[in-house]
Structures are given as C-alpha cells and as structure tokens.
Motif scaffolding. Structure first.
Motif, PDB file in Angstrom:
ATOM      1  N   ARG A  87      11.609  84.763  24.706  1.00  0.00           N
ATOM      2  CA  ARG A  87      12.524  84.156  25.500  1.00  0.00           C
ATOM      3  C   ARG A  87      12.394  82.675  25.676  1.00  0.00           C
ATOM      4  N   LYS A  88      11.105  82.170  25.771  1.00  0.00           N
ATOM      5  CA  LYS A  88      10.829  80.754  25.820  1.00  0.00           C
ATOM      6  C   LYS A  88      11.384  80.170  24.827  1.00  0.00           C
ATOM      7  N   TRP A  89      11.355  80.487  23.620  1.00  0.00           N
ATOM      8  CA  TRP A  89      11.609  79.819  22.336  1.00  0.00           C
ATOM      9  C   TRP A  89      13.177  79.869  22.308  1.00  0.00           C
ATOM     10  N   GLN A  90      13.811  81.136  22.789  1.00  0.00           N
ATOM     11  CA  GLN A  90      15.137  81.181  22.969  1.00  0.00           C
ATOM     12  C   GLN A  90      15.957  80.081  23.869  1.00  0.00           C
ATOM     13  N   ALA A  91      15.177  79.974  25.127  1.00  0.00           N
ATOM     14  CA  ALA A  91      15.452  79.056  26.071  1.00  0.00           C
ATOM     15  C   ALA A  91      15.384  77.332  25.512  1.00  0.00           C
ATOM     16  N   ARG A 100      22.429  67.423  40.696  1.00  0.00           N
ATOM     17  CA  ARG A 100      23.665  67.950  41.328  1.00  0.00           C
ATOM     18  C   ARG A 100      24.363  67.208  42.111  1.00  0.00           C
ATOM     19  N   ALA A 101      23.836  66.225  42.859  1.00  0.00           N
ATOM     20  CA  ALA A 101      24.430  65.277  43.715  1.00  0.00           C
ATOM     21  C   ALA A 101      25.413  64.268  42.808  1.00  0.00           C
ATOM     22  N   ARG A 102      25.008  64.019  41.653  1.00  0.00           N
ATOM     23  CA  ARG A 102      25.933  63.298  40.694  1.00  0.00           C
ATOM     24  C   ARG A 102      26.721  63.856  40.070  1.00  0.00           C
ATOM     25  N   GLY A 103      26.942  65.375  40.295  1.00  0.00           N
ATOM     26  CA  GLY A 103      28.057  65.922  39.858  1.00  0.00           C
ATOM     27  C   GLY A 103      27.914  66.916  38.696  1.00  0.00           C
ATOM     28  N   HIS A 104      26.567  66.967  38.367  1.00  0.00           N
ATOM     29  CA  HIS A 104      26.406  67.870  37.461  1.00  0.00           C
ATOM     30  C   HIS A 104      26.038  69.485  37.573  1.00  0.00           C
ATOM     31  N   ALA A 105      26.851  70.164  36.766  1.00  0.00           N
ATOM     32  CA  ALA A 105      26.695  71.564  37.026  1.00  0.00           C
ATOM     33  C   ALA A 105      25.195  72.130  35.998  1.00  0.00           C
ATOM     34  N   LEU A 106      24.419  72.817  36.448  1.00  0.00           N
ATOM     35  CA  LEU A 106      23.302  73.138  35.648  1.00  0.00           C
ATOM     36  C   LEU A 106      22.838  74.436  35.597  1.00  0.00           C
ATOM     37  N   ARG A 107      22.346  74.800  34.674  1.00  0.00           N
ATOM     38  CA  ARG A 107      21.534  75.990  34.442  1.00  0.00           C
ATOM     39  C   ARG A 107      20.133  75.536  34.212  1.00  0.00           C
ATOM     40  N   LEU A 108      19.446  76.185  35.087  1.00  0.00           N
ATOM     41  CA  LEU A 108      17.847  75.812  35.092  1.00  0.00           C
ATOM     42  C   LEU A 108      16.910  77.002  34.637  1.00  0.00           C
ATOM     43  N   LEU A 109      16.007  76.655  33.639  1.00  0.00           N
ATOM     44  CA  LEU A 109      15.260  77.524  32.829  1.00  0.00           C
ATOM     45  C   LEU A 109      13.980  77.073  33.023  1.00  0.00           C
ATOM     46  N   LEU A 110      12.831  77.771  33.537  1.00  0.00           N
ATOM     47  CA  LEU A 110      11.493  77.395  33.767  1.00  0.00           C
ATOM     48  C   LEU A 110      10.662  78.255  33.025  1.00  0.00           C
ATOM     49  N   PRO A 111      10.195  78.039  31.704  1.00  0.00           N
ATOM     50  CA  PRO A 111       9.209  78.869  31.191  1.00  0.00           C
ATOM     51  C   PRO A 111       8.220  78.453  31.707  1.00  0.00           C
ATOM     52  N   SER A 129      12.970  78.704  14.784  1.00  0.00           N
ATOM     53  CA  SER A 129      14.071  79.262  15.481  1.00  0.00           C
ATOM     54  C   SER A 129      14.575  78.361  16.278  1.00  0.00           C
ATOM     55  N   ALA A 130      13.983  77.770  17.336  1.00  0.00           N
ATOM     56  CA  ALA A 130      14.585  76.914  18.359  1.00  0.00           C
ATOM     57  C   ALA A 130      15.315  75.623  17.517  1.00  0.00           C
ATOM     58  N   ALA A 131      14.466  75.020  16.698  1.00  0.00           N
ATOM     59  CA  ALA A 131      15.048  73.926  15.841  1.00  0.00           C
ATOM     60  C   ALA A 131      16.167  74.119  15.007  1.00  0.00           C
ATOM     61  N   ALA A 132      16.246  75.501  14.722  1.00  0.00           N
ATOM     62  CA  ALA A 132      17.337  76.034  14.009  1.00  0.00           C
ATOM     63  C   ALA A 132      18.663  75.829  14.755  1.00  0.00           C
ATOM     64  N   VAL A 133      18.607  76.499  16.140  1.00  0.00           N
ATOM     65  CA  VAL A 133      19.724  76.674  16.943  1.00  0.00           C
ATOM     66  C   VAL A 133      20.091  75.083  17.495  1.00  0.00           C
ATOM     67  N   GLN A 134      19.259  74.256  17.872  1.00  0.00           N
ATOM     68  CA  GLN A 134      19.274  72.917  18.160  1.00  0.00           C
ATOM     69  C   GLN A 134      20.122  72.210  17.122  1.00  0.00           C
ATOM     70  N   SER A 135      19.818  72.512  15.735  1.00  0.00           N
ATOM     71  CA  SER A 135      20.531  71.860  14.854  1.00  0.00           C
ATOM     72  C   SER A 135      22.232  72.077  14.590  1.00  0.00           C
ATOM     73  N   GLN A 136      22.680  73.101  15.189  1.00  0.00           N
ATOM     74  CA  GLN A 136      24.035  73.433  15.213  1.00  0.00           C
ATOM     75  C   GLN A 136      24.818  72.271  16.141  1.00  0.00           C
ATOM     76  N   PRO A 137      26.199  72.021  15.985  1.00  0.00           N
ATOM     77  CA  PRO A 137      26.857  71.444  16.619  1.00  0.00           C
ATOM     78  C   PRO A 137      26.913  71.766  18.244  1.00  0.00           C
ATOM     79  N   ARG A 138      26.913  71.012  18.977  1.00  0.00           N
ATOM     80  CA  ARG A 138      26.824  70.942  20.675  1.00  0.00           C
ATOM     81  C   ARG A 138      27.744  70.343  21.410  1.00  0.00           C
TER      82      ARG A 138
END
Length: 392
Positions: A264-268, A225-236, A180-189
């Motif tokens: 939820r891990k595989w969703q992440a 973050r100091a290099r200007g990246h806006a992040l969403r952090l997930l920690l399974p 299921s995760a691979a299927a999501v990752q195969s979509q355009p991003r």
C-alpha cells in the motif's frame, strides 16, 4: 574461483537493509560459483534463511544516530572483540561487513590484525563524502575493497586516499515497488486547481525525528487548507512507531490515512501529487518513484553539536547524485510551516518548479543505472578479492 568444497563467507550485518544486501550477495555467489556457501558471523532473518547461525542478534548493532552509539558503547566494544575473534578463528575465504560502519570497521581492523590473510570487503561506503573524510584513508589498511551503492562514492574514495571502490548499484533502483510507483507517476495527471491533491507525509522512522516533525507537518497541512487546498493525506510509517504517529496526529483537524503495509505504501507513492518528508533515504525512494517533494529535519542536541563536522553541500541523496539542487531542504529553525506550505503548493501545480524536480529525478535514475543486478556485481568484486588473496 574453482573447487568443490563450500565457500566459507564471514558476514556482519546489523540493519535489515544490510541483511537484505548480504542475502542477495550470498545467492549471487552461490549462482556464480556453483558451490555451497557456509556462513559465519552476524545477520538477520534473510541471512539466517540461507544458513547463518548468528553469533548474536544483529539488532544489537543496528544503532541509529550518535546518541544511541554513545549510550551503548561498552556493549558495542565487547561485541566488536567477540565478533572479530570468532571470524578470525573461522578462517573464512572472505569477510564481508555491511553498513553499520562504527561497528563493522572496528571489526575489520581487529580481524586484519588477528588473521592478515583474510580478504576483507565492506559493503555500503561510509559517508566519507559528507563528514569525517579521514575515515577513507583510515580504512585502507584493513579493507581491501568497498562496494558502493551511490554512483559518486568510488571517485570520492579515490580522492580521499581510501580503498578501491566499486559501484554496484542501489537496491532501490531495481525495487519492484519503486518501479511500479514510477510507472503510475509517468502517466498524465490532472493538476488543476479545483482537484483534490494527494499529499504524502513522511515524518521519519525514528521516534525522535517523528516527535520533532509531526507538529510542523500538521501546521503545514493546516496552512495548505487555509489557503484553499482540498487535501487527501497519506502517511506511510512502520509498525514500531505507528502508535506514536497516531498520538501525534490526534489534534489535527484533518487526519491522514496511516499506511503500514509495504504494498500500500508503494501504491500511495504512485498516487501522490507531492510529499513532505524527513530528510533521509526516503528522499531517494521518492526521487526514483518520481514524486516531487520538500525535505526538512530537526536535529537532536548531540547531532547539532556535531554539525560543524559536515563537509557535504547537501544532505539529500537525490541532490548529491544529480550534483545539483533538485529538492529544497530546510533544517531546524527554517522548518516553518507557512514556508513549507508554499513550496508544496508550487509542486501541486504544473509549474517549472515541479518540472525541475521531475527532470532531476530522471537524471538521478540515469546516473544510478547498472548493466547487471547489484548482487551480481557485488559477487564479482568479492570473488576478485578472494582470487587476489589466493595468489598472495
């Protein structure tokens, strides 16, 4: 195999992963033979649900790392003897030991001496291709066949003079969560610079590795973050170290979402743009899910002393399976947050670096593919050894 009496299978599985493999094998044996299966030995809840009354709690042999084995050696030696005697006395049609080689292969040696007529199969090849290659030849007198979960292991066993190996496939290649995760990752991003990037943080499942890696992980996040990246952090993570993880991230400026539920891990995994991980099996989960990653590890003092025994060119399964460097790996003093941050940054964009990894992950999946489910191939191999034993 023919007959109507139940097949008696001895099984030794300590890890949760081994318990799952054993249960899958038992179901496949039942399906292929049409016979009931009587179980004896050691296993967890999955094997117990199929009728196993364990000799003792399988968690007693689910030890991770050299330090744990050294600390619990006297108890392990006692359990090895008890297990071997109980199995030899039960006179099973076959003994299948699963993973936990420091325990299981000592059991097989004792069982072979006590009752040479019992065919013996070991499921999950020990890492003879990585260190202590002499173990391959040492297995041969008391293991009739090894069921391999990595595609290069059967050839390695042959090269090193070990028992016959059969590649049965890896459970992760067929795991619904991975697929299921691979299927999501195969979509355009959308990988544009302005977009918030989702970073997976996977500091390991053992307390020691989590303690050693959470600080540099936090510093890597701060550098991004100091290099200007806006992040969403997930920690399974897993429940038994969740409290340790929460304490370890308490001082971070941006705290990750801690994920405990498997779904939820595989969703992440599907949502992630990149991952920063502790070296381990999770690298294969991510590769099959098509998530670009950077791997790192800090050894404990005992493992560091044994480092000279390692013979393999990479510690990461995706690299070994593809037989080329796909994922960068950094160890001990080379776990430098500013360096890790720049590698992650390159994976956040539509770069050749990211493309190299994802193409490599496709090669990993192709090499791991099997024509039948793992349990079915494993069952055929076990039945073959039982047939050979019956004609001796």
């Amino acid at each position: 195999m023919t007959g109507t009496r139940p097949l008696r299978i001895a099984i030794v599985a300590g890890e949760e992963s081994g318990d799952l493999l054993g249960a899958d094998l038992v179901r496949a044996l039942r399906h292929k033979t049409g016979r009931d299966i009587e179980l004896v030995g050691v296993g967890g809840r999955h094997l117990q649900a199929l009728g196993l009354n364990p000799l003792f709690d399988g968690s007693e042999i689910a030890l991770m790392g050299i330090s744990a084995i050294v600390r619990d050696l006297p108890r392990l030696i006692r359990r090895i003897g008890e297990t071997a005697r109980a199995i030899a006395d039960a006179k099973p049609d076959c003994l299948v030991t699963i993973d936990s080689p420091d325990f299981a292969l000592r059991v097989t040696a004792k069982v072979r001496k006590l009752n040479p007529d019992i065919p013996i199969v070991h499921y999950v090849c020990p890492s003879v291709w990585a260190w202590r290659p002499s173990r391959a030849k040492a297995m041969r007198p008391h293991v009739d066949r090894v069921l391999c979960i990595l595609p290069f292991e059967a050839a390695e066993l042959e090269r090193l003079g070990g028992p016959t190996g059969t590649y049965v496939g890896h459970r992760l290649a067929q795991d619904p969560g991975v697929l299921s995760a691979a299927a999501v990752q195969s979509q355009p991003r959308d990988l544009s610079d302005a977009r918030e990037k989702t970073l997976l943080l996977l500091p390991g499942s053992r307390r020691g590795e989590v303690r050693r890696l959470l600080e540099p992980f936090g510093q890597t996040v701060a550098a991004l973050r100091a290099r200007g990246h806006a992040l969403r952090l997930l920690l399974p993570t897993v429940p038994h170290i969740a409290e340790l993880v929460e304490a370890g991230i308490a001082g971070w400026d941006q705290k990750p979402e801690i994920i405990l539920e498997p779904a939820r891990k595989w969703q992440a995994f599907g949502e992630a743009d990149a991952a920063l991980i502790a070296s381990g099996t999770v690298s294969l989960e991510l590769a099959l899910s098509r998530v670009p990653m950077v791997s790192c590890y800090k050894l404990d003092s005992i493992a560091r002393m044994a480092q000279g025994m390692v013979t393999v060119w990479s510690a990461l399964l995706p690299n070994l399976i593809a037989d080329r460097p796909i994922v960068p790996e950094f160890y001990d003093r080379y776990v430098r947050p500013q360096n890790l941050a720049r590698h992650i940054e390159a994976l956040f964009a539509d770069t050749d670096y990211r493309g190299w990894q994802r193409e490599g992950f496709g090669e990993v999946a192709r090499r791991m593919a099997t024509t039948q489910p793992s349990g079915e191939i494993a069952a055929e191999a076990v039945l073959s050894e039982m047939e050979k034993a019956s004609t001796r």
